[in-house]
Design a protein around this motif. Sequence first.
Motif, PDB file in Angstrom:
ATOM      1  N   GLU A   1      -1.600   6.226   3.079  1.00  0.00           N
ATOM      2  CA  GLU A   1      -1.936   4.879   3.539  1.00  0.00           C
ATOM      3  C   GLU A   1      -0.898   3.904   2.973  1.00  0.00           C
ATOM      4  O   GLU A   1      -0.571   3.950   1.792  1.00  0.00           O
ATOM      5  CB  GLU A   1      -3.337   4.504   3.051  1.00  0.00           C
ATOM      6  CG  GLU A   1      -3.801   3.133   3.499  1.00  0.00           C
ATOM      7  CD  GLU A   1      -5.270   2.914   3.181  1.00  0.00           C
ATOM      8  OE1 GLU A   1      -6.074   2.886   4.127  1.00  0.00           O
ATOM      9  OE2 GLU A   1      -5.605   2.779   1.982  1.00  0.00           O
ATOM     10  N   ILE A   2      -0.370   3.053   3.826  1.00  0.00           N
ATOM     11  CA  ILE A   2       0.626   2.060   3.416  1.00  0.00           C
ATOM     12  C   ILE A   2      -0.078   0.735   3.155  1.00  0.00           C
ATOM     13  O   ILE A   2      -0.875   0.265   3.975  1.00  0.00           O
ATOM     14  CB  ILE A   2       1.704   1.871   4.502  1.00  0.00           C
ATOM     15  CG1 ILE A   2       2.388   3.201   4.822  1.00  0.00           C
ATOM     16  CG2 ILE A   2       2.730   0.820   4.064  1.00  0.00           C
ATOM     17  CD1 ILE A   2       3.120   3.825   3.672  1.00  0.00           C
ATOM     18  N   ARG A   3       0.234   0.109   2.017  1.00  0.00           N
ATOM     19  CA  ARG A   3      -0.300  -1.208   1.694  1.00  0.00           C
ATOM     20  C   ARG A   3       0.847  -2.124   1.266  1.00  0.00           C
ATOM     21  O   ARG A   3       1.782  -1.692   0.594  1.00  0.00           O
ATOM     22  CB  ARG A   3      -1.354  -1.111   0.588  1.00  0.00           C
ATOM     23  CG  ARG A   3      -2.691  -0.534   1.088  1.00  0.00           C
ATOM     24  CD  ARG A   3      -3.310  -1.508   2.069  1.00  0.00           C
ATOM     25  NE  ARG A   3      -4.575  -1.083   2.636  1.00  0.00           N
ATOM     26  CZ  ARG A   3      -4.709  -0.556   3.846  1.00  0.00           C
ATOM     27  NH1 ARG A   3      -3.636  -0.327   4.591  1.00  0.00           N
ATOM     28  NH2 ARG A   3      -5.889  -0.248   4.321  1.00  0.00           N
ATOM     29  N   ARG A   4       0.766  -3.403   1.672  1.00  0.00           N
ATOM     30  CA  ARG A   4       1.826  -4.373   1.398  1.00  0.00           C
ATOM     31  C   ARG A   4       1.249  -5.656   0.825  1.00  0.00           C
ATOM     32  O   ARG A   4       0.066  -5.957   1.034  1.00  0.00           O
ATOM     33  CB  ARG A   4       2.578  -4.708   2.695  1.00  0.00           C
ATOM     34  CG  ARG A   4       3.459  -3.588   3.208  1.00  0.00           C
ATOM     35  CD  ARG A   4       4.308  -4.072   4.391  1.00  0.00           C
ATOM     36  NE  ARG A   4       5.315  -3.075   4.715  1.00  0.00           N
ATOM     37  CZ  ARG A   4       5.060  -1.977   5.448  1.00  0.00           C
ATOM     38  NH1 ARG A   4       3.851  -1.785   5.961  1.00  0.00           N
ATOM     39  NH2 ARG A   4       6.010  -1.102   5.687  1.00  0.00           N
TER      40      ARG A   4
ATOM     41  N   ALA B   1       7.859  -2.330   8.497  1.00  0.00           N
ATOM     42  CA  ALA B   1       8.234  -1.097   7.793  1.00  0.00           C
ATOM     43  C   ALA B   1       9.671  -0.666   8.061  1.00  0.00           C
ATOM     44  O   ALA B   1      10.226   0.135   7.318  1.00  0.00           O
ATOM     45  CB  ALA B   1       7.290   0.026   8.187  1.00  0.00           C
TER      46      ALA B   1
ATOM     47  N   SER C   1      11.545   3.320  -6.558  1.00  0.00           N
ATOM     48  CA  SER C   1      10.096   3.518  -6.587  1.00  0.00           C
ATOM     49  C   SER C   1       9.620   3.830  -7.992  1.00  0.00           C
ATOM     50  O   SER C   1      10.405   4.203  -8.869  1.00  0.00           O
ATOM     51  CB  SER C   1       9.697   4.650  -5.638  1.00  0.00           C
ATOM     52  OG  SER C   1      10.255   5.880  -6.059  1.00  0.00           O
TER      53      SER C   1
ATOM     54  N   TRP D   1       6.225  -2.161  -0.500  1.00  0.00           N
ATOM     55  CA  TRP D   1       4.995  -1.500  -0.073  1.00  0.00           C
ATOM     56  C   TRP D   1       4.556  -0.470  -1.108  1.00  0.00           C
ATOM     57  O   TRP D   1       5.306  -0.127  -2.024  1.00  0.00           O
ATOM     58  CB  TRP D   1       5.192  -0.836   1.284  1.00  0.00           C
ATOM     59  CG  TRP D   1       5.996   0.422   1.312  1.00  0.00           C
ATOM     60  CD1 TRP D   1       5.516   1.702   1.395  1.00  0.00           C
ATOM     61  CD2 TRP D   1       7.438   0.563   1.280  1.00  0.00           C
ATOM     62  NE1 TRP D   1       6.551   2.622   1.432  1.00  0.00           N
ATOM     63  CE2 TRP D   1       7.734   1.949   1.360  1.00  0.00           C
ATOM     64  CE3 TRP D   1       8.491  -0.346   1.185  1.00  0.00           C
ATOM     65  CZ2 TRP D   1       9.038   2.433   1.348  1.00  0.00           C
ATOM     66  CZ3 TRP D   1       9.794   0.140   1.163  1.00  0.00           C
ATOM     67  CH2 TRP D   1      10.055   1.501   1.245  1.00  0.00           C
ATOM     68  N   THR D   2       3.319   0.010  -0.951  1.00  0.00           N
ATOM     69  CA  THR D   2       2.855   1.165  -1.705  1.00  0.00           C
ATOM     70  C   THR D   2       2.546   2.289  -0.730  1.00  0.00           C
ATOM     71  O   THR D   2       2.100   2.049   0.389  1.00  0.00           O
ATOM     72  CB  THR D   2       1.593   0.868  -2.538  1.00  0.00           C
ATOM     73  OG1 THR D   2       0.539   0.448  -1.669  1.00  0.00           O
ATOM     74  CG2 THR D   2       1.865  -0.179  -3.590  1.00  0.00           C
ATOM     75  N   GLU D   3       2.821   3.522  -1.164  1.00  0.00           N
ATOM     76  CA  GLU D   3       2.409   4.718  -0.431  1.00  0.00           C
ATOM     77  C   GLU D   3       1.271   5.341  -1.225  1.00  0.00           C
ATOM     78  O   GLU D   3       1.445   5.754  -2.372  1.00  0.00           O
ATOM     79  CB  GLU D   3       3.574   5.698  -0.272  1.00  0.00           C
ATOM     80  CG  GLU D   3       4.631   5.211   0.693  1.00  0.00           C
ATOM     81  CD  GLU D   3       5.726   6.233   0.950  1.00  0.00           C
ATOM     82  OE1 GLU D   3       5.630   7.358   0.385  1.00  0.00           O
ATOM     83  OE2 GLU D   3       6.669   5.921   1.693  1.00  0.00           O
TER      84      GLU D   3
END
Length: 294
Positions: free
Chosen positions: A151-154, A175, A254, A289-291
């Motif tokens: 899930e991608i969060r920004r 993205a 990262s 973003w976070t993965e």
Amino acid sequence: MQRAFTLLEFLLVVGIMAILVTITMPLALDFYRNQQLDISAKEIVQTLRRAQLKAMAVESDSSFGVYFEDSSYILFKGVSYIVGRDVQYDEIFSLSQIIKLSGIQEVVFSRVDGNPNVTGNIIVANGFENRTININPVGLINWQKETITIEIRRPTAHTNYSQRTTNPQNAYDSANGETFATTAYDFSYNPSITFHTWQLPSQSYTALVLKYRYHADGATNDRYAVAYSITGCSGVFTDLISPTSAAAPDTTVSVNLSPDQDLSQLCLKIYTQRTGGRDRKNLYTRDIWTEDTF
């Protein structure tokens, strides 16, 4: 008389072949990854059962076990891989480069009854899917398939303290990284800008990675830096990019965070340092973003 192909017909055939290759290559790669994953999991299970059978048969009057490293594993004779094993009995198995192991590092099966000294899981992963091998207290060894979902969060907001960043919303709008925020780093500001108010998770995560994509002009003396805080924008920051004047091509850095990280407390900042005359150079933030794996 046989008719020759025209140039148009030849180009049409080449185009169709290119389209077919484009469609089938990802499918073939996915098949290869999953095939390697299944083969690796089955071979590990077979090796564990071999070690267990050797111990139950009291072969060489000894216990046997399996020791796991990141990309290989070893069947060994003895009560421990590190201390007291007989190295001449070692059987070393290497894994495909795309396969990684985690979880239990060592399991030893006792003589006669074949019971394991530890219980739990060995995770076999290819970056897209997992196979979980479970060893239970009575020595039963099984494996099952697990699909990795990301899930991608920004961030959804920013605070432009220095007003030295133009188009700051472009840092988290897409993205593909085709748009970017531009931060001039020819004055000293800490922070110059912060990014915060992240989208909240929809799941409980098993892994979480913060990522920052950027490129930068090179300066003579002035420096830029990027840092993050897991305790809010007023908390303690850790450098993701230490202060530097270096030019950078399109680059992604990262850091692994705790899967339990409260995203509402995650904050990323850019800070800048001017030294001497202004170099008039920029840092370009392409994406933040976070993965999040679950």
